[in-house]
Design a protein around this motif. Sequence first.
Motif, PDB file in Angstrom:
ATOM      1  N   SER A 192      27.548 -25.134 112.714  1.00  0.00           N
ATOM      2  CA  SER A 192      26.348 -25.003 113.985  1.00  0.00           C
ATOM      3  C   SER A 192      26.912 -23.967 113.408  1.00  0.00           C
ATOM      4  O   SER A 192      27.179 -22.597 113.053  1.00  0.00           O
ATOM      5  N   PRO A 193      25.712 -23.150 114.605  1.00  0.00           N
ATOM      6  CA  PRO A 193      25.623 -21.842 115.204  1.00  0.00           C
ATOM      7  C   PRO A 193      27.552 -20.981 115.647  1.00  0.00           C
ATOM      8  O   PRO A 193      27.617 -20.373 115.010  1.00  0.00           O
TER       9      PRO A 193
ATOM     10  N   ARG B 182      29.337 -18.743 113.461  1.00  0.00           N
ATOM     11  CA  ARG B 182      29.843 -17.023 114.464  1.00  0.00           C
ATOM     12  C   ARG B 182      31.020 -17.199 113.773  1.00  0.00           C
ATOM     13  O   ARG B 182      31.585 -15.521 113.104  1.00  0.00           O
TER      14      ARG B 182
ATOM     15  N   ASP C 299      22.717 -17.480 114.833  1.00  0.00           N
ATOM     16  CA  ASP C 299      21.560 -18.949 115.369  1.00  0.00           C
ATOM     17  C   ASP C 299      20.387 -19.016 115.442  1.00  0.00           C
ATOM     18  O   ASP C 299      20.484 -19.793 114.652  1.00  0.00           O
TER      19      ASP C 299
ATOM     20  N   VAL D  31      20.846 -20.545 111.399  1.00  0.00           N
ATOM     21  CA  VAL D  31      20.346 -22.094 111.632  1.00  0.00           C
ATOM     22  C   VAL D  31      19.986 -22.596 111.713  1.00  0.00           C
ATOM     23  O   VAL D  31      19.142 -23.688 111.415  1.00  0.00           O
TER      24      VAL D  31
END
Length: 232
Positions: A127-128, A132, A184, A187
């Motif tokens: 996922s974003p 990260r 972000d 993805v």
Amino acid sequence: MTTPLALRPLESSPTLQDRIYRVLRDAIHEIDVYSSDANLRLDERTIAKQLGISRTPLREALIRLENEAVVEIKARKGIFVKRRGIAEVVELITVWAALESMAARLACSAASDDQISELRQIGTRYSPQDARLRINEYSKANIEFHRQVLKLSNCDMLENIGNELFMHLKPVRRHAMRDARRADRSVADHGNIVDAIAARKPNRAAKLVREHTLRLGDYIRQNWQHSMNAGC
């Protein structure tokens, strides 16, 4: 001070020279070449000792790597990992964008549903937020995703040329991905690319891949001036 490489001894064989070349190339491409504090100097004696080989075949491999612009051999100064300038990096990215966009176009008709599902698994593995938090792992998944797009083209020549080019871009992508702000968007882009290929929309898939890759070039032009100039 020289840059240590992650190397293990090699057994002697008829293909030893090729093995030395490949092992060195792969190890060098794992170095964060584009970090502003990167130490780019290599020590020939240390490398030969690590690999358990004489310096003669090592020099032959280094000359081959110099011809491919992976290292620079400077008289009376030593051997250095080559750090490309911004203009050259952006040019490589532009060529990559053309190759991968064609691969995405071809994948729309050549890839099976199972292959597209596998691409989706790679693209949605993080996922974003996960990307990260685990940026180094995501960087590897990002590289895997783009290589898989090449593979789905079912065009061996395109895949081979693309993988050779991507080898030079691997340190660039890995270093750029350390900026968590890009995770972000990366993805989200991957998801949209897979959707376009799954929908068998070649024009959209090619456009999304091209724009996704060219944004990397824009990012480098805007953000890497200091780090690319430092230490060159």
